[in-house]
Design a protein around this motif. Structure first.
Motif, PDB file in Angstrom:
ATOM      1  N   MET A 245       0.852  -1.197   0.000  1.00 43.18           N
ATOM      2  CA  MET A 245       0.000   0.000   0.000  1.00 43.18           C
ATOM      3  C   MET A 245       0.885   1.243   0.000  1.00 43.18           C
ATOM      4  O   MET A 245       1.814   1.359   0.803  1.00 43.18           O
ATOM      5  CB  MET A 245      -0.905   0.019   1.231  1.00 43.18           C
ATOM      6  CG  MET A 245      -1.807   1.238   1.322  1.00 43.18           C
ATOM      7  SD  MET A 245      -2.844   1.205   2.807  1.00 43.18           S
ATOM      8  CE  MET A 245      -3.890   2.626   2.471  1.00 43.18           C
ATOM      9  N   ASP A 246       0.586   2.171  -0.899  1.00 42.46           N
ATOM     10  CA  ASP A 246       1.287   3.443  -0.920  1.00 42.46           C
ATOM     11  C   ASP A 246       0.642   4.366   0.120  1.00 42.46           C
ATOM     12  O   ASP A 246      -0.476   4.843  -0.065  1.00 42.46           O
ATOM     13  CB  ASP A 246       1.202   4.072  -2.309  1.00 42.46           C
ATOM     14  CG  ASP A 246       2.031   5.345  -2.419  1.00 42.46           C
ATOM     15  OD1 ASP A 246       2.405   5.905  -1.377  1.00 42.46           O
ATOM     16  OD2 ASP A 246       2.294   5.774  -3.547  1.00 42.46           O
ATOM     17  N   THR A 247       1.334   4.588   1.222  1.00 42.66           N
ATOM     18  CA  THR A 247       0.760   5.398   2.311  1.00 42.66           C
ATOM     19  C   THR A 247       0.882   6.895   2.051  1.00 42.66           C
ATOM     20  O   THR A 247       0.328   7.681   2.811  1.00 42.66           O
ATOM     21  CB  THR A 247       1.464   5.069   3.637  1.00 42.66           C
ATOM     22  OG1 THR A 247       2.865   5.374   3.518  1.00 42.66           O
ATOM     23  CG2 THR A 247       1.291   3.598   4.006  1.00 42.66           C
ATOM     24  N   THR A 248       1.571   7.285   0.972  1.00 40.60           N
ATOM     25  CA  THR A 248       1.866   8.706   0.774  1.00 40.60           C
ATOM     26  C   THR A 248       0.981   9.394  -0.254  1.00 40.60           C
ATOM     27  O   THR A 248       0.840  10.620  -0.217  1.00 40.60           O
ATOM     28  CB  THR A 248       3.335   8.891   0.344  1.00 40.60           C
ATOM     29  OG1 THR A 248       3.548   8.225  -0.916  1.00 40.60           O
ATOM     30  CG2 THR A 248       4.275   8.311   1.380  1.00 40.60           C
ATOM     31  N   THR A 249       0.401   8.650  -1.179  1.00 38.02           N
ATOM     32  CA  THR A 249      -0.362   9.289  -2.262  1.00 38.02           C
ATOM     33  C   THR A 249      -1.750   8.695  -2.463  1.00 38.02           C
ATOM     34  O   THR A 249      -2.423   9.039  -3.430  1.00 38.02           O
ATOM     35  CB  THR A 249       0.405   9.182  -3.593  1.00 38.02           C
ATOM     36  OG1 THR A 249       0.565   7.799  -3.930  1.00 38.02           O
ATOM     37  CG2 THR A 249       1.773   9.844  -3.502  1.00 38.02           C
TER      38      THR A 249
ATOM     39  N   LEU B  59      -5.245   5.492  12.507  1.00 40.34           N
ATOM     40  CA  LEU B  59      -4.699   5.206  11.181  1.00 40.34           C
ATOM     41  C   LEU B  59      -5.013   6.333  10.201  1.00 40.34           C
ATOM     42  O   LEU B  59      -4.170   6.685   9.364  1.00 40.34           O
ATOM     43  CB  LEU B  59      -5.249   3.877  10.669  1.00 40.34           C
ATOM     44  CG  LEU B  59      -4.785   2.629  11.409  1.00 40.34           C
ATOM     45  CD1 LEU B  59      -5.435   1.387  10.811  1.00 40.34           C
ATOM     46  CD2 LEU B  59      -3.271   2.498  11.390  1.00 40.34           C
ATOM     47  N   ALA B  60      -6.218   6.892  10.304  1.00 45.80           N
ATOM     48  CA  ALA B  60      -6.571   8.010   9.426  1.00 45.80           C
ATOM     49  C   ALA B  60      -5.620   9.179   9.614  1.00 45.80           C
ATOM     50  O   ALA B  60      -5.154   9.794   8.641  1.00 45.80           O
ATOM     51  CB  ALA B  60      -8.014   8.439   9.693  1.00 45.80           C
ATOM     52  N   GLN B  61      -5.311   9.496  10.850  1.00 46.41           N
ATOM     53  CA  GLN B  61      -4.400  10.608  11.128  1.00 46.41           C
ATOM     54  C   GLN B  61      -3.009  10.335  10.566  1.00 46.41           C
ATOM     55  O   GLN B  61      -2.374  11.233   9.997  1.00 46.41           O
ATOM     56  CB  GLN B  61      -4.329  10.849  12.635  1.00 46.41           C
ATOM     57  CG  GLN B  61      -5.609  11.407  13.229  1.00 46.41           C
ATOM     58  CD  GLN B  61      -5.573  11.446  14.745  1.00 46.41           C
ATOM     59  OE1 GLN B  61      -5.172  10.487  15.402  1.00 46.41           O
ATOM     60  NE2 GLN B  61      -5.982  12.565  15.315  1.00 46.41           N
TER      61      GLN B  61
ATOM     62  N   ALA C 161      -1.096  12.304   7.577  1.00 46.90           N
ATOM     63  CA  ALA C 161       0.201  12.924   7.840  1.00 46.90           C
ATOM     64  C   ALA C 161       1.263  12.445   6.854  1.00 46.90           C
ATOM     65  O   ALA C 161       2.196  13.187   6.522  1.00 46.90           O
ATOM     66  CB  ALA C 161       0.640  12.624   9.267  1.00 46.90           C
ATOM     67  N   ALA C 162       1.100  11.212   6.362  1.00 49.18           N
ATOM     68  CA  ALA C 162       2.060  10.661   5.405  1.00 49.18           C
ATOM     69  C   ALA C 162       1.866  11.228   4.004  1.00 49.18           C
ATOM     70  O   ALA C 162       2.721  11.045   3.142  1.00 49.18           O
ATOM     71  CB  ALA C 162       1.950   9.142   5.365  1.00 49.18           C
TER      72      ALA C 162
END
Length: 246
Positions: free
Chosen positions: A1-5, A21-23, A27-28
């Protein structure tokens, strides 16, 4: 999973694991849409954190359909779903009255998960890459005897996730299963049975997601439950958890 985009929808993210996890995903760098039943709480979280929000009751099929249409209308690039919503209730199986809690738990935890997947899977399949995360529990592998239907629904979602993943082999959708241990949230007063601190759990999950952990996202604390059958410790752990009075 791409956590940044990624653009991710997390129903059941107004508190506890879902909110944590949403936060962190936001933030990522990801765009995060959170869902929940209480509009006032959603409005507060939108003001505090900048989340887009959608009212949803995952025990209600009509609510899921309406919420999905709303999310996809506003976020046509959505490429992530975390099926976070769940309820956990004590049940005395000697009392016929437990059936109301059992039905509510199945409606929310199992059917809610299946209906969420049905509502969003066409969108996820249409994206070049996407991620679908189901949320089970360490109790899918060793049940907590005080919460039998909760444990059973999580075992069912584990099985359903495996079948879904196999059906989607070769598609653009990565299917992950997040199986938390006991975590200190308001789900059932996790601190009362030695739950893992929420921030430590969420940080470890993010590290696992960034590292490409798949197909199961397992923090260290859940491993004794996950591998209890293999390790021959299932009955021992079952009895130990039952003896804590929960």
């Amino acid at each position: 999973m791409d956590t940044t985009t990624s653009t991710v929808f997390i129903p059941g993210a107004t508190s506890g694991i879902g909110l944590a996890l949403a936060q962190r995903l936001q933030a990522a760098g990801s765009t995060v849409v959170i869902g929940g039943r209480r509009r006032s709480l959603l409005d507060t979280l939108a003001a505090e954190h900048g989340f887009d929000t959608v009212a949803i009751d995952v025990s209600d099929p009509a609510s899921i359909r309406v919420a999905a249409a709303e999310v996809l209308d506003r976020h046509p690039a959505l490429d992530g779903l975390v099926t976070m919503s769940g309820i956990m209730r004590n049940e005395d199986l000697r009392d016929p009255g437990h059936i109301d809690d059992a039905v509510a738990t199945v409606e929310t935890n199992l059917l809610g998960t299946i209906r969420l997947i049905d509502a969003f899977l066409p969108q996820l399949l249409s994206r070049p890459t996407s991620t679908l995360v189901t949320v089970t529990s360490g109790l899918a592998y060793v049940p907590l005897t005080a919460t039998p239907t909760y444990s059973a629904t999580k075992a069912a979602v584990h099985s359903y996730t495996q079948a879904l993943r196999q059906q989607l082999v070769g598609s653009s959708v990565q299917v992950l299963e997040l199986a938390p241990p006991a975590v200190r949230t308001d789900l059932m007063g996790g601190a009362d049975f030695g739950g893992m601190p929420l921030d430590a759990f969420a940080d470890e999950v993010m590290d696992l997601l960034r590292s490409g952990a798949a197909p199961e996202v397992l923090v260290e604390d859940v491993l004794p439950l996950r591998w209890a059958e293999r390790d021959g410790t299932h009955q021992q752990i079952l009895e130990a958890m039952a003896g804590r009075g929960h």
